[in-house]
Scaffold this motif. Structure first.
Motif, PDB file in Angstrom:
ATOM      1  N   LYS A   1     -18.284  62.042 -40.587  1.00 43.85           N
ATOM      2  CA  LYS A   1     -17.614  60.817 -40.948  1.00 43.85           C
ATOM      3  C   LYS A   1     -17.701  59.605 -39.905  1.00 43.85           C
ATOM      4  O   LYS A   1     -18.422  60.005 -38.661  1.00 43.85           O
ATOM      5  CB  LYS A   1     -15.972  61.025 -40.914  1.00 43.85           C
ATOM      6  N   GLU A   2     -17.614  58.378 -40.351  1.00 46.58           N
ATOM      7  CA  GLU A   2     -17.765  57.467 -39.277  1.00 46.58           C
ATOM      8  C   GLU A   2     -16.982  57.584 -37.941  1.00 46.58           C
ATOM      9  O   GLU A   2     -15.821  58.245 -38.181  1.00 46.58           O
ATOM     10  CB  GLU A   2     -17.366  56.006 -39.936  1.00 46.58           C
ATOM     11  N   LYS A   3     -17.414  57.191 -36.940  1.00 44.05           N
ATOM     12  CA  LYS A   3     -16.681  57.750 -35.610  1.00 44.05           C
ATOM     13  C   LYS A   3     -15.149  57.179 -35.552  1.00 44.05           C
ATOM     14  O   LYS A   3     -14.336  57.876 -35.301  1.00 44.05           O
ATOM     15  CB  LYS A   3     -17.295  57.170 -34.250  1.00 44.05           C
ATOM     16  N   GLU A   4     -14.741  56.060 -35.984  1.00 44.06           N
ATOM     17  CA  GLU A   4     -13.692  55.231 -36.025  1.00 44.06           C
ATOM     18  C   GLU A   4     -12.574  55.922 -37.164  1.00 44.06           C
ATOM     19  O   GLU A   4     -11.668  56.497 -36.554  1.00 44.06           O
ATOM     20  CB  GLU A   4     -13.797  53.803 -36.349  1.00 44.06           C
ATOM     21  N   GLN A   5     -13.128  56.358 -38.159  1.00 41.83           N
ATOM     22  CA  GLN A   5     -12.334  57.043 -39.229  1.00 41.83           C
ATOM     23  C   GLN A   5     -11.945  58.415 -38.489  1.00 41.83           C
ATOM     24  O   GLN A   5     -11.000  58.666 -38.883  1.00 41.83           O
ATOM     25  CB  GLN A   5     -13.044  56.897 -40.452  1.00 41.83           C
ATOM     26  N   ALA A   6     -13.176  59.180 -38.310  1.00 40.43           N
ATOM     27  CA  ALA A   6     -12.904  60.551 -37.548  1.00 40.43           C
ATOM     28  C   ALA A   6     -11.716  60.332 -36.501  1.00 40.43           C
ATOM     29  O   ALA A   6     -10.784  61.310 -36.501  1.00 40.43           O
ATOM     30  CB  ALA A   6     -14.283  60.931 -37.043  1.00 40.43           C
ATOM     31  N   HIS A   7     -11.695  59.577 -35.552  1.00 44.61           N
ATOM     32  CA  HIS A   7     -10.855  59.415 -34.756  1.00 44.61           C
ATOM     33  C   HIS A   7      -9.375  59.215 -35.222  1.00 44.61           C
ATOM     34  O   HIS A   7      -8.371  59.454 -34.729  1.00 44.61           O
ATOM     35  CB  HIS A   7     -11.101  58.449 -33.571  1.00 44.61           C
ATOM     36  N   ARG A   8      -9.196  58.494 -36.004  1.00 43.89           N
ATOM     37  CA  ARG A   8      -7.947  57.823 -36.753  1.00 43.89           C
ATOM     38  C   ARG A   8      -7.572  58.924 -37.326  1.00 43.89           C
ATOM     39  O   ARG A   8      -6.160  59.394 -37.385  1.00 43.89           O
ATOM     40  CB  ARG A   8      -8.091  56.728 -37.739  1.00 43.89           C
ATOM     41  N   GLU A   9      -8.337  59.983 -38.124  1.00 43.74           N
ATOM     42  CA  GLU A   9      -7.650  61.032 -38.694  1.00 43.74           C
ATOM     43  C   GLU A   9      -7.473  62.162 -37.801  1.00 43.74           C
ATOM     44  O   GLU A   9      -6.262  62.969 -38.184  1.00 43.74           O
ATOM     45  CB  GLU A   9      -8.785  61.767 -39.814  1.00 43.74           C
ATOM     46  N   TYR A  10      -7.940  62.305 -36.800  1.00 46.12           N
ATOM     47  CA  TYR A  10      -7.791  63.134 -35.865  1.00 46.12           C
ATOM     48  C   TYR A  10      -6.463  62.907 -35.026  1.00 46.12           C
ATOM     49  O   TYR A  10      -5.519  63.688 -34.965  1.00 46.12           O
ATOM     50  CB  TYR A  10      -8.810  63.001 -34.751  1.00 46.12           C
ATOM     51  N   LYS A  11      -6.156  61.525 -34.751  1.00 49.23           N
ATOM     52  CA  LYS A  11      -4.927  61.210 -34.096  1.00 49.23           C
ATOM     53  C   LYS A  11      -3.733  61.152 -35.081  1.00 49.23           C
ATOM     54  O   LYS A  11      -2.782  61.661 -34.721  1.00 49.23           O
ATOM     55  CB  LYS A  11      -4.987  59.743 -33.637  1.00 49.23           C
ATOM     56  N   GLN A  12      -4.036  61.199 -36.117  1.00 46.95           N
ATOM     57  CA  GLN A  12      -2.862  61.028 -37.161  1.00 46.95           C
ATOM     58  C   GLN A  12      -2.418  62.550 -37.615  1.00 46.95           C
ATOM     59  O   GLN A  12      -1.412  62.882 -37.661  1.00 46.95           O
ATOM     60  CB  GLN A  12      -3.235  60.513 -38.539  1.00 46.95           C
ATOM     61  N   ALA A  13      -3.467  63.463 -37.526  1.00 45.86           N
ATOM     62  CA  ALA A  13      -3.301  65.182 -37.811  1.00 45.86           C
ATOM     63  C   ALA A  13      -2.517  65.344 -36.419  1.00 45.86           C
ATOM     64  O   ALA A  13      -1.404  66.038 -36.585  1.00 45.86           O
ATOM     65  CB  ALA A  13      -4.555  65.983 -37.818  1.00 45.86           C
ATOM     66  N   ILE A  14      -2.873  65.109 -35.388  1.00 49.37           N
ATOM     67  CA  ILE A  14      -2.118  65.476 -34.096  1.00 49.37           C
ATOM     68  C   ILE A  14      -0.422  64.948 -34.197  1.00 49.37           C
ATOM     69  O   ILE A  14       0.320  65.657 -33.913  1.00 49.37           O
ATOM     70  CB  ILE A  14      -2.798  65.124 -32.935  1.00 49.37           C
ATOM     71  N   SER A  15      -0.644  63.673 -34.679  1.00 44.74           N
ATOM     72  CA  SER A  15       0.967  63.040 -34.440  1.00 44.74           C
ATOM     73  C   SER A  15       1.805  63.868 -35.502  1.00 44.74           C
ATOM     74  O   SER A  15       3.047  63.714 -35.350  1.00 44.74           O
ATOM     75  CB  SER A  15       0.710  61.543 -34.771  1.00 44.74           C
ATOM     76  N   GLU A  16       1.114  63.996 -36.585  1.00 40.18           N
ATOM     77  CA  GLU A  16       1.889  64.996 -37.708  1.00 40.18           C
ATOM     78  C   GLU A  16       2.085  66.429 -37.505  1.00 40.18           C
ATOM     79  O   GLU A  16       2.841  66.976 -38.351  1.00 40.18           O
ATOM     80  CB  GLU A  16       1.205  64.686 -38.882  1.00 40.18           C
ATOM     81  N   GLY A  17       1.720  66.850 -36.187  1.00 43.93           N
ATOM     82  CA  GLY A  17       2.063  68.328 -35.581  1.00 43.93           C
ATOM     83  C   GLY A  17       0.987  69.185 -36.295  1.00 43.93           C
ATOM     84  O   GLY A  17       1.018  70.471 -36.059  1.00 43.93           O
ATOM     85  N   HIS A  18      -0.130  68.587 -37.047  1.00 45.39           N
ATOM     86  CA  HIS A  18      -1.048  69.678 -37.658  1.00 45.39           C
ATOM     87  C   HIS A  18      -2.037  70.048 -36.363  1.00 45.39           C
ATOM     88  O   HIS A  18      -2.623  69.177 -35.552  1.00 45.39           O
ATOM     89  CB  HIS A  18      -2.063  69.082 -38.705  1.00 45.39           C
ATOM     90  N   GLY A  19      -2.963  71.002 -36.635  1.00 41.09           N
ATOM     91  CA  GLY A  19      -4.047  71.184 -35.834  1.00 41.09           C
ATOM     92  C   GLY A  19      -5.355  70.115 -36.112  1.00 41.09           C
ATOM     93  O   GLY A  19      -5.235  69.732 -37.229  1.00 41.09           O
TER      94      GLY A  19
END
Length: 155
Positions: free
Chosen positions: A19-37
Motif C-alpha cells: 500500500k502507499e506509505k501514508e495509507q499503510a501508516h494510517r491503517e496501522y495506527k487505526q488497528a492499534i487504537s482499536e486494540g487489534h494486532g
C-alpha cells in the motif's frame, strides 16, 4: 526487491499487502487504537526495511517471513549472494525511536539473542556445481539446476 511479507502470530497467518506509505501508516495506527494486532513493513532505503509489530499478546510466538528477490553478483566463475546479519547501529536506533502510533506504550527490544532462520531457493538456467557459505554451516537439497539452502540450527 521484497515481493512478500507474512506474519505468523500464535499460529494465525497474516499476508501483507503493498500500500502507499501514508495509507499503510494510517491503517496501522487505526488497528492499534482499536486494540487489534497490526503489522507494518517500511522500506527505509533500498534493501533496508523496518518491521513494526503492534499489540502482541504477552508471551506470543512470532514468525516474520520476508520474501526477497535479488539479482546475484558474478565474481569470476562464482555467483555470490550476501545477506547482512545486522543493520548499522545508527539505523537500528533510528528504527527503535520511530513512532508509528501513540495509543499504547512502545517497547524497544534491543536483545541480541534472537532466533534467525534463513532459507534460500536457487534456480539457474545451467548446472549448479556447488553451494558454499564461508561464514555459516548450511544444509542443502539440490538437483542439477535447483537448490534449497538453509542455515543449520544454531547458526
Amino acid at each position: 526487491a521484497v515481493c512478500g511479507f507474512e506474519a505468523f502470530i500464535n499460529g494465525k497467518h497474516i499476508i501483507g499487502e503493498v500500500k502507499e506509505k501514508e495509507q499503510a501508516h494510517r491503517e496501522y495506527k487505526q488497528a492499534i487504537s482499536e486494540g487489534h494486532g497490526a503489522y507494518l513493513m517500511d522500506e527505509e532505503t533500498p534493501d533496508v526495511f523496518t518491521v513494526s509489530v503492534g499489540n502482541l499478546p504477552p508471551g506470543a510466538s512470532v514468525l516474520i517471513k520476508i520474501t526477497y528477490v535479488a539479482e546475484l553478483q558474478v565474481e569470476g566463475e562464482n555467483i555470490v549472494f550476501s545477506l547482512p546479519g545486522t543493520v548499522a547501529p545508527w539505523t537500528q536506533e533510528a528504527a527503535l525511536d520511530e513512532t508509528t502510533q501513540t495509543d499504547v506504550d512502545k517497547v524497544k527490544v534491543r536483545s541480541r539473542s534472537h532466533n534467525l532462520s534463513v532459507q534460500v531457493s536457487i534456480e539457474m538456467p545451467f548446472n549448479i556445481y556447488s553451494v558454499e557459505s564461508p561464514t555459516h554451516k548450511i544444509r542443502m537439497k539440490k538437483t542439477a539446476t535447483k537448490a534449497t539452502v538453509e542455515l543449520c540450527p544454531g547458526e
